[in-house]
Design a protein around this motif. Structure first.
Motif, PDB file in Angstrom:
ATOM      1  N   GLU A 136     -25.773  14.200  -7.748  1.00  0.00           N
ATOM      2  CA  GLU A 136     -26.923  15.069  -7.466  1.00  0.00           C
ATOM      3  C   GLU A 136     -26.964  15.531  -6.007  1.00  0.00           C
ATOM      4  O   GLU A 136     -27.746  16.414  -5.652  1.00  0.00           O
ATOM      5  N   PHE A 137     -26.119  14.923  -5.171  1.00  0.00           N
ATOM      6  CA  PHE A 137     -26.119  15.249  -3.747  1.00  0.00           C
ATOM      7  C   PHE A 137     -24.872  16.026  -3.323  1.00  0.00           C
ATOM      8  O   PHE A 137     -24.607  16.187  -2.132  1.00  0.00           O
ATOM      9  N   VAL A 138     -24.120  16.508  -4.306  1.00  0.00           N
ATOM     10  CA  VAL A 138     -22.933  17.323  -4.043  1.00  0.00           C
ATOM     11  C   VAL A 138     -23.321  18.796  -4.146  1.00  0.00           C
ATOM     12  O   VAL A 138     -23.878  19.231  -5.162  1.00  0.00           O
ATOM     13  N   LYS A 139     -23.058  19.571  -3.092  1.00  0.00           N
ATOM     14  CA  LYS A 139     -23.490  20.966  -3.042  1.00  0.00           C
ATOM     15  C   LYS A 139     -22.882  21.811  -4.159  1.00  0.00           C
ATOM     16  O   LYS A 139     -21.710  21.678  -4.506  1.00  0.00           O
ATOM     17  N   GLN A 140     -23.704  22.699  -4.684  1.00  0.00           N
ATOM     18  CA  GLN A 140     -23.253  23.703  -5.633  1.00  0.00           C
ATOM     19  C   GLN A 140     -22.661  24.889  -4.865  1.00  0.00           C
ATOM     20  O   GLN A 140     -22.710  24.950  -3.632  1.00  0.00           O
ATOM     21  N   ALA A 141     -22.130  25.851  -5.606  1.00  0.00           N
ATOM     22  CA  ALA A 141     -21.491  27.012  -4.973  1.00  0.00           C
ATOM     23  C   ALA A 141     -22.448  27.772  -4.061  1.00  0.00           C
ATOM     24  O   ALA A 141     -22.031  28.352  -3.043  1.00  0.00           O
ATOM     25  N   ASP A 142     -23.747  27.759  -4.398  1.00  0.00           N
ATOM     26  CA  ASP A 142     -24.722  28.501  -3.584  1.00  0.00           C
ATOM     27  C   ASP A 142     -25.281  27.653  -2.443  1.00  0.00           C
ATOM     28  O   ASP A 142     -26.172  28.094  -1.710  1.00  0.00           O
ATOM     29  N   GLY A 143     -24.757  26.443  -2.287  1.00  0.00           N
ATOM     30  CA  GLY A 143     -25.192  25.584  -1.198  1.00  0.00           C
ATOM     31  C   GLY A 143     -26.356  24.672  -1.535  1.00  0.00           C
ATOM     32  O   GLY A 143     -26.721  23.796  -0.747  1.00  0.00           O
ATOM     33  N   SER A 144     -26.948  24.862  -2.696  1.00  0.00           N
ATOM     34  CA  SER A 144     -28.071  24.014  -3.100  1.00  0.00           C
ATOM     35  C   SER A 144     -27.561  22.708  -3.702  1.00  0.00           C
ATOM     36  O   SER A 144     -26.374  22.568  -4.019  1.00  0.00           O
ATOM     37  N   LEU A 145     -28.458  21.760  -3.868  1.00  0.00           N
ATOM     38  CA  LEU A 145     -28.112  20.450  -4.408  1.00  0.00           C
ATOM     39  C   LEU A 145     -28.797  20.229  -5.753  1.00  0.00           C
ATOM     40  O   LEU A 145     -29.962  20.602  -5.930  1.00  0.00           O
ATOM     41  N   PRO A 146     -28.095  19.591  -6.700  1.00  0.00           N
ATOM     42  CA  PRO A 146     -28.716  19.311  -7.992  1.00  0.00           C
ATOM     43  C   PRO A 146     -30.038  18.555  -7.869  1.00  0.00           C
ATOM     44  O   PRO A 146     -30.975  18.825  -8.632  1.00  0.00           O
ATOM     45  N   ILE A 147     -30.140  17.611  -6.916  1.00  0.00           N
ATOM     46  CA  ILE A 147     -31.379  16.841  -6.783  1.00  0.00           C
ATOM     47  C   ILE A 147     -32.552  17.772  -6.488  1.00  0.00           C
ATOM     48  O   ILE A 147     -33.680  17.560  -6.976  1.00  0.00           O
ATOM     49  N   GLU A 148     -32.301  18.834  -5.710  1.00  0.00           N
ATOM     50  CA  GLU A 148     -33.349  19.805  -5.405  1.00  0.00           C
ATOM     51  C   GLU A 148     -33.742  20.584  -6.647  1.00  0.00           C
ATOM     52  O   GLU A 148     -34.946  20.781  -6.921  1.00  0.00           O
ATOM     53  N   GLN A 149     -32.748  21.021  -7.398  1.00  0.00           N
ATOM     54  CA  GLN A 149     -33.027  21.814  -8.589  1.00  0.00           C
ATOM     55  C   GLN A 149     -33.784  20.989  -9.636  1.00  0.00           C
ATOM     56  O   GLN A 149     -34.721  21.486 -10.272  1.00  0.00           O
ATOM     57  N   ILE A 150     -33.368  19.740  -9.811  1.00  0.00           N
ATOM     58  CA  ILE A 150     -34.020  18.874 -10.801  1.00  0.00           C
ATOM     59  C   ILE A 150     -35.499  18.723 -10.494  1.00  0.00           C
ATOM     60  O   ILE A 150     -36.367  18.934 -11.355  1.00  0.00           O
TER      61      ILE A 150
END
Length: 253
Positions: A136-150
């Protein structure tokens, strides 16, 4: 003094659990956290028997892990498990690698699923939240983090913060405690061995015998709503050592 719990997954390779309960009670633990392998296949009679065994050893199963699919597909059974065993908190703990979203939109969709999933459990009086790992703390392509999205997509669920996994994911645990502190209702107390050590234990360590600064972290966590602090070690080679050393360290912090 904060009560200390023990995630029973840590003892899965050291059966029977009846002996683990005795060890935990004698060592001074007050709570345990369950997982699907403990109770998913038990009927109500089996659940009551498990509850009685915990009671005899002075233990309370205050919280439990249930897979998202089980929480979605077995709502009544999940509620029964929680009620019979005396839980106050239910956490979805993981999503398999082949089921994980690959972009921010996918993680938002997963967060919305958790939000919807939580409703019957929250309505029944349970705390409901997500338990993290490192991904959840590995950046996505857009620079956001899964933990933030969740958590943006699931505004009403809580966080069972597994601090050591935050560290392994490259996150600063103090920054995340500050950012998501109001969401924290439980904490996994686990430790990471120095680089190159404890390879037979996947690099984990008994609490207080690794590199995670628990004394400072507990001070930072004191300002959150965390009510359950739960020792975990994903692959201990000696469960007796884990049980005794971890609670001794915790009491010294």
């Amino acid at each position: 003094m904060t009560k200390l719990g023990f995630q029973l997954y840590s003892a899965r390779n050291f059966q029977p659990y009846s002996e683990i309960f005795v060890k935990l009670g004698k060592a001074g633990y007050a709570e345990v956290e369950g997982f699907g392998g403990i109770y998913a296949d038990l009927d109500e009679t089996g659940l009551k028997s498990l509850r009685a065994e915990l009671d005899r050893n002075g233990l309370r199963m205050a919280s439990g892990h249930f897979s998202p699919d089980f929480l979605d597909g077995e709502v009544q059974k999940s509620l029964t498990i929680g009620k019979v065993l005396g839980m106050d908190s239910i956490y979805a703990p993981h999503i398999a690698a082949d089921q994980r979203p690959t972009d921010a939109a996918g993680w938002r969709t997963f967060g919305k699923r958790l939000h919807e999933m939580s409703k019957p459990y929250k309505d029944a009086g349970f705390e409901f939240g997500w338990h993290n790992h490192d991904f959840e703390f590995v950046k996505q392509a857009d620079g956001s983090l899964p933990i933030e999205q969740i958590f943006e997509a699931a505004p009403d669920i809580s966080w069972e913060a597994d601090i050591a996994w935050v560290v392994r994911g490259g996150g600063d645990p103090f920054a995340w405690i500050e950012k998501l502190g109001p969401r924290i209702t439980a904490v996994h107390v686990k430790d990471i061995a120095p680089v190159g050590e404890n390879k037979n234990e996947d690099g984990w360590a008994d609490v207080g015998h690794g590199t995670v600064p628990w004394a400072k972290l507990l001070k930072a966590l004191a300002g959150t709503k965390a009510k359950h602090f739960i020792v975990e070690h994903d692959n201990p080679s000696d469960v007796d050592r884990l049980i005794t050393r971890s609670i001794a360290s915790f009491k010294s912090f």
